[in-house]
Design a protein around this motif. Structure first.
Motif, PDB file in Angstrom:
ATOM      1  N   SER A 137       0.857  -1.179   0.000  1.00 20.81           N
ATOM      2  CA  SER A 137       0.000   0.000   0.000  1.00 20.81           C
ATOM      3  C   SER A 137       0.896   1.233   0.000  1.00 20.81           C
ATOM      4  O   SER A 137       2.099   1.150   0.302  1.00 20.81           O
ATOM      5  CB  SER A 137      -0.917   0.002   1.211  1.00 20.81           C
ATOM      6  OG  SER A 137      -0.171   0.097   2.398  1.00 20.81           O
ATOM      7  N   ALA A 162      -6.748  -8.926  -5.335  1.00 18.79           N
ATOM      8  CA  ALA A 162      -6.113  -8.507  -4.086  1.00 18.79           C
ATOM      9  C   ALA A 162      -4.954  -7.596  -4.460  1.00 18.79           C
ATOM     10  O   ALA A 162      -3.962  -8.053  -5.028  1.00 18.79           O
ATOM     11  CB  ALA A 162      -5.625  -9.713  -3.291  1.00 18.79           C
ATOM     12  N   GLN A 214     -10.347  -7.027  -3.062  1.00 16.85           N
ATOM     13  CA  GLN A 214      -9.675  -6.593  -1.843  1.00 16.85           C
ATOM     14  C   GLN A 214      -8.647  -5.527  -2.194  1.00 16.85           C
ATOM     15  O   GLN A 214      -7.809  -5.735  -3.080  1.00 16.85           O
ATOM     16  CB  GLN A 214      -9.000  -7.783  -1.163  1.00 16.85           C
ATOM     17  CG  GLN A 214      -9.947  -8.928  -0.859  1.00 16.85           C
ATOM     18  CD  GLN A 214     -11.095  -8.517   0.035  1.00 16.85           C
ATOM     19  OE1 GLN A 214     -10.913  -7.749   0.977  1.00 16.85           O
ATOM     20  NE2 GLN A 214     -12.292  -9.031  -0.241  1.00 16.85           N
ATOM     21  N   THR A 215      -8.711  -4.385  -1.504  1.00 14.59           N
ATOM     22  CA  THR A 215      -7.863  -3.250  -1.827  1.00 14.59           C
ATOM     23  C   THR A 215      -7.161  -2.736  -0.578  1.00 14.59           C
ATOM     24  O   THR A 215      -7.387  -3.210   0.535  1.00 14.59           O
ATOM     25  CB  THR A 215      -8.690  -2.102  -2.431  1.00 14.59           C
ATOM     26  OG1 THR A 215      -9.457  -1.481  -1.378  1.00 14.59           O
ATOM     27  CG2 THR A 215      -9.635  -2.598  -3.523  1.00 14.59           C
ATOM     28  N   ASP A 250      -9.327  -1.825   2.308  1.00 17.52           N
ATOM     29  CA  ASP A 250     -10.103  -2.869   2.964  1.00 17.52           C
ATOM     30  C   ASP A 250      -9.319  -3.711   3.961  1.00 17.52           C
ATOM     31  O   ASP A 250      -9.912  -4.444   4.754  1.00 17.52           O
ATOM     32  CB  ASP A 250     -10.691  -3.828   1.912  1.00 17.52           C
ATOM     33  CG  ASP A 250     -11.501  -3.088   0.862  1.00 17.52           C
ATOM     34  OD1 ASP A 250     -12.378  -2.310   1.249  1.00 17.52           O
ATOM     35  OD2 ASP A 250     -11.240  -3.294  -0.338  1.00 17.52           O
ATOM     36  N   ALA A 251      -7.984  -3.648   3.911  1.00 20.31           N
ATOM     37  CA  ALA A 251      -7.183  -4.570   4.722  1.00 20.31           C
ATOM     38  C   ALA A 251      -5.781  -4.018   4.905  1.00 20.31           C
ATOM     39  O   ALA A 251      -5.364  -3.098   4.186  1.00 20.31           O
ATOM     40  CB  ALA A 251      -7.120  -5.931   4.033  1.00 20.31           C
ATOM     41  N   LYS A 257      -0.191  -5.922   2.044  1.00 25.62           N
ATOM     42  CA  LYS A 257       0.545  -7.156   1.826  1.00 25.62           C
ATOM     43  C   LYS A 257       1.921  -7.005   2.509  1.00 25.62           C
ATOM     44  O   LYS A 257       2.446  -5.906   2.573  1.00 25.62           O
ATOM     45  CB  LYS A 257       0.776  -7.392   0.331  1.00 25.62           C
ATOM     46  CG  LYS A 257      -0.495  -7.481  -0.500  1.00 25.62           C
ATOM     47  CD  LYS A 257      -0.140  -7.555  -1.979  1.00 25.62           C
ATOM     48  CE  LYS A 257      -1.398  -7.552  -2.842  1.00 25.62           C
ATOM     49  NZ  LYS A 257      -1.075  -7.596  -4.287  1.00 25.62           N
ATOM     50  N   MET A 286      -6.127  -9.752   3.111  1.00 28.27           N
ATOM     51  CA  MET A 286      -6.806  -9.644   1.814  1.00 28.27           C
ATOM     52  C   MET A 286      -7.249 -11.007   1.307  1.00 28.27           C
ATOM     53  O   MET A 286      -8.384 -11.174   0.840  1.00 28.27           O
ATOM     54  CB  MET A 286      -5.885  -8.981   0.779  1.00 28.27           C
ATOM     55  CG  MET A 286      -5.690  -7.495   0.947  1.00 28.27           C
ATOM     56  SD  MET A 286      -4.824  -6.819  -0.501  1.00 28.27           S
ATOM     57  CE  MET A 286      -4.410  -5.197   0.116  1.00 28.27           C
ATOM     58  N   GLN A 320     -10.036 -12.477   3.555  1.00 30.23           N
ATOM     59  CA  GLN A 320     -11.325 -11.835   3.294  1.00 30.23           C
ATOM     60  C   GLN A 320     -11.897 -12.286   1.952  1.00 30.23           C
ATOM     61  O   GLN A 320     -13.118 -12.495   1.826  1.00 30.23           O
ATOM     62  CB  GLN A 320     -11.161 -10.313   3.340  1.00 30.23           C
ATOM     63  CG  GLN A 320     -10.913  -9.801   4.743  1.00 30.23           C
ATOM     64  CD  GLN A 320     -10.564  -8.322   4.807  1.00 30.23           C
ATOM     65  OE1 GLN A 320     -10.270  -7.804   5.891  1.00 30.23           O
ATOM     66  NE2 GLN A 320     -10.598  -7.613   3.686  1.00 30.23           N
TER      67      GLN A 320
END
Length: 226
Positions: A49, A112, A137-138, A141-142, A145, A150, A153
């Motif tokens: 991210s 993801a 999944q972005t 949202d989590a 990595k 991700m 979910q």
């Protein structure tokens, strides 16, 4: 028939966005009077991210304004996407494999990615594949990595077991995330991290083209059945 969930990373796996990412990150640093990170350094953090990526790039500089640099990167990347919509293209075979797998009755598709929800929505709309993925999944949202959230979910939303989920990605972050979630991990040979690092991070095999993926999935099924 066992349902399988195939989860794709986006940048470096489906989408060739390297030049846009490197240019946007360079601009973000330069705007703050800082030297631009090298292409190699930026390639190494693609998949994280934005906050984690900037923190990694500035790990040896405690005085860097990480939040401001991250915000500048997001603005620059969005501007690039708007001004040069053709500057980022799908890798060869990406659209075809999405359509092929989406048409199968034994496969569900997911995403993801370290991208934002907004970025993923733009990506899906641009290529007309909004309805192909049952779970997305972005970074909104989590955790970033390689945290397994991700994949976990995605598995929960798709309603499959971890051993029936396969992560397709180009970075060690993707492989480590999949393994931590109890899912299978397949690397691609055209992305941002070298083959040896992907194998070391847990990749079972590495694709040289998307045409190989149906066969690889069949082999995984055979091994599972045995």
């Amino acid at each position: 028939m066992t349902m399988k969930l195939v989860i794709f990373d986006v940048d470096g796996t489906l989408l060739d966005s390297q030049h846009a990412i490197v240019a946007a990150m360079a601009k973000a640093y330069i705007q703050h009077g800082l030297p631009a990170p090298t292409r190699e350094a930026v390639r190494a953090i693609v998949g994280l991210s934005v906050a984690e990526a900037v923190a990694a790039l500035s790990a040896e500089a405690s005085d860097h304004p990480l939040q401001d640099i991250g915000d500048a990167f997001k603005r620059s990347f969005m501007e690039s996407r708007k001004s040069s919509p053709d500057g980022m293209a799908l890798y060869p075979g990406a659209l075809e494999i999405i359509e092929t797998l989406a048409a199968r009755h034994d496969v569900l598709l997911g995403l993801a990615t370290g991208n934002s929800r907004r970025g993923v929505a733009h990506f899906l709309e641009r290529f007309g594949i909004e309805d192909r993925f049952v779970t997305r999944q972005t970074a909104d949202d989590a955790p970033s990595k390689p945290h397994p959230a991700m994949v976990l979910q995605a598995i929960a939303e798709a309603g499959v077991s971890p051993e029936c989920a396969v992560m397709i990605g180009d970075t060690t972050f993707d492989m480590e995330m999949a393994r931590a979630a109890g899912a299978r991990a397949i690397g691609v040979g055209w992305g941002y991290h070298p083959r040896e690092r992907l194998f070391a991070a847990g990749a079972e095999t590495i694709l040289e083209s998307f045409e190989e993926l149906p066969g690889v999935l069949g082999l995984l099924d055979a091994v599972e059945a045995a």
